[in-house]
Design an enzyme around this catalytic site. Structure first.
Site, PDB file in Angstrom:
ATOM      1  N   HIS A   1       0.590   3.722   8.198  1.00 21.81           N
ATOM      2  CA  HIS A   1      -0.430   4.601   8.799  1.00 21.81           C
ATOM      3  C   HIS A   1       0.287   5.667   9.609  1.00 21.81           C
ATOM      4  O   HIS A   1       1.299   5.379  10.267  1.00 21.81           O
ATOM      5  CB  HIS A   1      -1.369   3.811   9.713  1.00 21.81           C
ATOM      6  CG  HIS A   1      -2.289   2.893   8.965  1.00 21.81           C
ATOM      7  ND1 HIS A   1      -3.356   3.347   8.225  1.00 21.81           N
ATOM      8  CD2 HIS A   1      -2.288   1.542   8.825  1.00 21.81           C
ATOM      9  CE1 HIS A   1      -3.990   2.311   7.664  1.00 21.81           C
ATOM     10  NE2 HIS A   1      -3.357   1.206   8.009  1.00 21.81           N
TER      11      HIS A   1
ATOM     12  N   HIS B   1      -9.176 -10.453  -1.394  1.00 17.92           N
ATOM     13  CA  HIS B   1      -9.005 -10.251   0.054  1.00 17.92           C
ATOM     14  C   HIS B   1     -10.109 -11.079   0.699  1.00 17.92           C
ATOM     15  O   HIS B   1     -11.255 -10.639   0.773  1.00 17.92           O
ATOM     16  CB  HIS B   1      -9.147  -8.766   0.410  1.00 17.92           C
ATOM     17  CG  HIS B   1      -9.060  -8.485   1.884  1.00 17.92           C
ATOM     18  ND1 HIS B   1      -8.264  -7.506   2.410  1.00 17.92           N
ATOM     19  CD2 HIS B   1      -9.675  -9.060   2.950  1.00 17.92           C
ATOM     20  CE1 HIS B   1      -8.396  -7.480   3.733  1.00 17.92           C
ATOM     21  NE2 HIS B   1      -9.256  -8.430   4.083  1.00 17.92           N
TER      22      HIS B   1
ATOM     23  N   HIS C   1      -2.741 -12.455   1.301  1.00 15.29           N
ATOM     24  CA  HIS C   1      -2.465 -12.646   2.742  1.00 15.29           C
ATOM     25  C   HIS C   1      -3.246 -13.759   3.430  1.00 15.29           C
ATOM     26  O   HIS C   1      -4.034 -13.512   4.337  1.00 15.29           O
ATOM     27  CB  HIS C   1      -2.643 -11.331   3.514  1.00 15.29           C
ATOM     28  CG  HIS C   1      -3.848 -10.497   3.159  1.00 15.29           C
ATOM     29  ND1 HIS C   1      -5.115 -11.011   3.022  1.00 15.29           N
ATOM     30  CD2 HIS C   1      -3.964  -9.166   2.931  1.00 15.29           C
ATOM     31  CE1 HIS C   1      -5.958 -10.048   2.725  1.00 15.29           C
ATOM     32  NE2 HIS C   1      -5.278  -8.908   2.659  1.00 15.29           N
TER      33      HIS C   1
ATOM     34  N   ASP D   1       2.183  -6.920   2.308  1.00 17.17           N
ATOM     35  CA  ASP D   1       1.003  -6.170   2.785  1.00 17.17           C
ATOM     36  C   ASP D   1       1.454  -4.925   3.568  1.00 17.17           C
ATOM     37  O   ASP D   1       0.860  -4.560   4.582  1.00 17.17           O
ATOM     38  CB  ASP D   1       0.071  -7.040   3.632  1.00 17.17           C
ATOM     39  CG  ASP D   1      -1.320  -6.405   3.790  1.00 17.17           C
ATOM     40  OD1 ASP D   1      -1.573  -5.347   3.177  1.00 17.17           O
ATOM     41  OD2 ASP D   1      -2.142  -6.965   4.530  1.00 17.17           O
TER      42      ASP D   1
ATOM     43  N   HIS E   1       0.869  -1.177   0.000  1.00 10.04           N
ATOM     44  CA  HIS E   1       0.000   0.000   0.000  1.00 10.04           C
ATOM     45  C   HIS E   1       0.905   1.226   0.000  1.00 10.04           C
ATOM     46  O   HIS E   1       1.571   1.506   0.992  1.00 10.04           O
ATOM     47  CB  HIS E   1      -0.903  -0.007   1.234  1.00 10.04           C
ATOM     48  CG  HIS E   1      -1.824  -1.201   1.268  1.00 10.04           C
ATOM     49  ND1 HIS E   1      -3.049  -1.198   0.651  1.00 10.04           N
ATOM     50  CD2 HIS E   1      -1.671  -2.438   1.800  1.00 10.04           C
ATOM     51  CE1 HIS E   1      -3.631  -2.382   0.811  1.00 10.04           C
ATOM     52  NE2 HIS E   1      -2.812  -3.156   1.512  1.00 10.04           N
ATOM     53  N   LEU E   2       0.950   1.922  -1.130  1.00  8.87           N
ATOM     54  CA  LEU E   2       1.855   3.069  -1.238  1.00  8.87           C
ATOM     55  C   LEU E   2       1.126   4.392  -0.980  1.00  8.87           C
ATOM     56  O   LEU E   2       1.738   5.450  -0.967  1.00  8.87           O
ATOM     57  CB  LEU E   2       2.544   3.072  -2.605  1.00  8.87           C
ATOM     58  CG  LEU E   2       3.377   1.808  -2.908  1.00  8.87           C
ATOM     59  CD1 LEU E   2       4.116   1.954  -4.240  1.00  8.87           C
ATOM     60  CD2 LEU E   2       4.368   1.494  -1.792  1.00  8.87           C
ATOM     61  N   ARG E   3      -0.195   4.301  -0.775  1.00 13.14           N
ATOM     62  CA  ARG E   3      -1.022   5.410  -0.253  1.00 13.14           C
ATOM     63  C   ARG E   3      -1.166   6.622  -1.162  1.00 13.14           C
ATOM     64  O   ARG E   3      -1.780   7.600  -0.771  1.00 13.14           O
ATOM     65  CB  ARG E   3      -0.483   5.892   1.104  1.00 13.14           C
ATOM     66  CG  ARG E   3      -0.446   4.820   2.176  1.00 13.14           C
ATOM     67  CD  ARG E   3      -1.828   4.303   2.504  1.00 13.14           C
ATOM     68  NE  ARG E   3      -1.813   3.420   3.672  1.00 13.14           N
ATOM     69  CZ  ARG E   3      -2.491   2.288   3.763  1.00 13.14           C
ATOM     70  NH1 ARG E   3      -3.252   1.886   2.752  1.00 13.14           N
ATOM     71  NH2 ARG E   3      -2.425   1.558   4.847  1.00 13.14           N
TER      72      ARG E   3
ATOM     73  N   GLY F   1      -3.252  -2.592   9.842  1.00 11.25           N
ATOM     74  CA  GLY F   1      -2.138  -2.570   8.898  1.00 11.25           C
ATOM     75  C   GLY F   1      -0.818  -2.299   9.577  1.00 11.25           C
ATOM     76  O   GLY F   1      -0.763  -1.646  10.620  1.00 11.25           O
TER      77      GLY F   1
ATOM     78  N   ASN G   1      -6.379   0.571  -2.975  1.00  8.81           N
ATOM     79  CA  ASN G   1      -7.313   1.208  -2.014  1.00  8.81           C
ATOM     80  C   ASN G   1      -6.803   2.592  -1.620  1.00  8.81           C
ATOM     81  O   ASN G   1      -6.601   2.911  -0.454  1.00  8.81           O
ATOM     82  CB  ASN G   1      -7.536   0.324  -0.778  1.00  8.81           C
ATOM     83  CG  ASN G   1      -6.275   0.025   0.011  1.00  8.81           C
ATOM     84  OD1 ASN G   1      -5.173   0.073  -0.530  1.00  8.81           O
ATOM     85  ND2 ASN G   1      -6.425  -0.276   1.288  1.00  8.81           N
TER      86      ASN G   1
HETATM   87  O1  DOR Z   1      -4.517  -4.530   7.644  1.00  2.00           O
HETATM   88  C1  DOR Z   1      -4.767  -4.148   6.502  1.00  2.00           C
HETATM   89  N1  DOR Z   1      -4.483  -2.904   6.120  1.00  2.00           N
HETATM   90  N2  DOR Z   1      -5.358  -4.988   5.661  1.00  2.00           N
HETATM   91  C2  DOR Z   1      -5.793  -4.577   4.452  1.00  2.00           C
HETATM   92  O2  DOR Z   1      -6.289  -5.390   3.714  1.00  2.00           O
HETATM   93  C3  DOR Z   1      -5.693  -3.163   4.064  1.00  2.00           C
HETATM   94  C4  DOR Z   1      -4.561  -2.532   4.747  1.00  2.00           C
HETATM   95  C5  DOR Z   1      -4.526  -1.031   4.614  1.00  2.00           C
HETATM   96  O3  DOR Z   1      -4.751  -0.527   3.523  1.00  2.00           O
HETATM   97  O4  DOR Z   1      -4.216  -0.366   5.595  1.00  2.00           O
END
Ligand code: DOR
Length: 436
Positions: free
Chosen positions: A314, A184, A237, A310, A67-69, A329, A99
């Site tokens: 955050h 997922h 995962h 994964d 997840h590179l946000r 996450g 996402n």
């Molecule tokens: O723990 C998770 N965080 N599981 C996910 O599937 C999404 C991810 C996130 O985008 O933070």
């Protein structure tokens, strides 16, 4: 005159899908020009030498799940910082999860991600959504996204819950060469309201749980849909013993399925949640010891094809909220290799070559990334990593290149670290320091 970009990786043990040997590697114009004895490779005038004494020279690692946000949450990570973290972790390619905000369900947004990933320390490959807005109802324009190079389609973070929608996605993906639908697997109606694995620890802590059946119910159904449609499903995962057993059985029957596991699901258990620290909150949740053993066994016998991070950054404020309010996450790019070496290879659960298969050439094959994953031979693109397998180091969140700090491994001592990473012939990490 030799090319100024000549690079000699000297004195390492070359390990790839074809075997292993002591050899120097000469890189010229972005490709492997020669692999051989010290004396034959020599040192062309002006060539830069990367010392690989005592090290493993492997194909660059490939992460199917990061997840590179970007776009939308650049405070937590950007494509640039995520790619740097990836390169420091030995990855030469990462699949960026969709996402984001807005989500990657639209050709223009995917094109902007690919553009932002162009000059970074790692090849950034964009995944695309299965459904519009990851809403689980209407299919995203998968054909348009495929035309831009998208091969992995997923609503990750959310499950495609409706069986009919999943079936339509698989039928549509069937006509798109190389397309993989990645699920997922967590049934939201079973997982709803849960914040950790449902079991004795969740009861003791009074934290509502997510039952293992939330995962296995979807895995079981999607195996049947993969067989019905003939389109490959990749399970993201995998975290529970039941799900591993379902995939093992499906593969025995020849069903078109692949699976990945994240390092936190083979190194941490639900007991970690006893301190109510949200750094241990993740979806799917940290499982039991029995599940961890099953994930390790699945990686060892090839039921699980790939180790994927994964990586889920955050910002600190988000992870400082109470457990039940914090987002799920954890970071993964800079620790995945060392965790694999320390927890699987060192104890003898996995050979070094099988570990590299799960981290490099098998994920490269799943994502159709032909330029990554080796073998390290003449004419092949020089996407490589040089690993010092014996160095001991301690994870210090402050020293990570990720923009975020939410690693669950702070203070943990690990064995094995990336020394150099070479992307398209360019050294992007030298002696553990990022060059981009
Ligand atoms: O723990 C998770 N965080 N599981 C996910 O599937 C999404 C991810 C996130 O985008 O933070």
């Amino acid at each position: 005159m030799p090319d100024r970009s000549d690079l000699v990786i000297r004195g390492g043990r070359v390990v790839d899908a074809t075997g292993e040997r002591q050899a120097d590697v000469l890189v010229r114009d972005g490709v492997v020009a020669e692999v051989g004895e010290h004396s034959s490779v020599g040192r062309p005038d002006g060539a830069r030498v990367l010392d690989a004494g005592g090290c493993i020279v492997a194909p660059g690692l490939v992460d199917l799940h990061a997840h590179l946000r970007e776009p939308g949450d650049e405070e937590a990570e950007t494509i640039e910082t995520g790619a740097r973290a990836a390169a420091l972790g030995g990855f030469t390619a990462v699949v960026a999860m969709p996402n984001t905000e807005p989500p990657l369900d639209d050709a223009a947004v995917v094109a902007s991600v690919l553009g932002a990933g162009r000059a970074t320390a790692c090849e950034v490959v964009s995944a695309g959504c299965i459904t519009k807005g990851r809403g689980g109802e209407e299919l995203a324009p998968m054909g348009e996204l495929h035309a831009l190079g998208v091969r992995i389609f997923t609503d990750d973070g959310a499950c495609v819950t409706a069986g009919g929608v999943m079936r339509r996605a698989l039928e549509y993906a069937h006509s798109l060469p190389g397309a993989v639908v990645a699920q997922h697997a967590e049934d939201p109606s079973l997982a709803a309201g849960g914040h950790m694995h449902e079991g004795s620890w969740s009861s003791r802590l009074g934290i509502p749980g997510r039952p293992a059946a939330a995962e296995s119910a979807i895995v079981g159904r999607d195996i049947l849909l993969a067989e019905l449609t003939g389109t490959r499903v990749h399970f993201l995962h995998l975290s529970t013993a039941d799900a591993v057993e379902l995939v093992r059985d499906a593969k025995r029957r020849g069903a078109p399925v692949t699976a990945e596991a994240a390092p936190h699901h083979f190194t941490l258990t639900d007991a970690e949640c006893r301190g109510f620290d949200p750094v241990f909150k993740v979806h799917p949740p940290l499982p039991t010891e029995t599940d961890v053993a099953a994930i390790k066994a699945g990686l060892a016998d090839g039921t699980i094809d790939a180790i994927a991070t994964d990586h889920a950054p955050h910002v600190p404020e988000a992870k400082e909220r109470p457990f039940e309010e914090a987002p799920p996450g954890m970071l993964g790019l800079e620790t995945a290799l060392a965790l694999t070496l320390s927890e699987l290879v060192e104890p003898g659960a996995l050979s070094l070559r099988d570990a590299l298969a799960r981290l490099s050439w098998q994920p490269a094959a799943i994502a159709g990334l032909d330029a990554h994953g080796g073998p390290i031979s003449e004419g092949r693109p020089a996407n490589l990593c040089v690993i010092d397998p014996s160095v001991r180091w301690e994870v210090d969140p402050i020293r990570l290149a990720s923009r975020s700090r939410n690693t669950p491994y702070a203070g943990r001592k690990l064995t094995g670290r990336v020394r150099h990473t070479v992307l398209g012939g360019e050294p992007v990490v030298v002696d553990g320091t990022a060059q981009r």
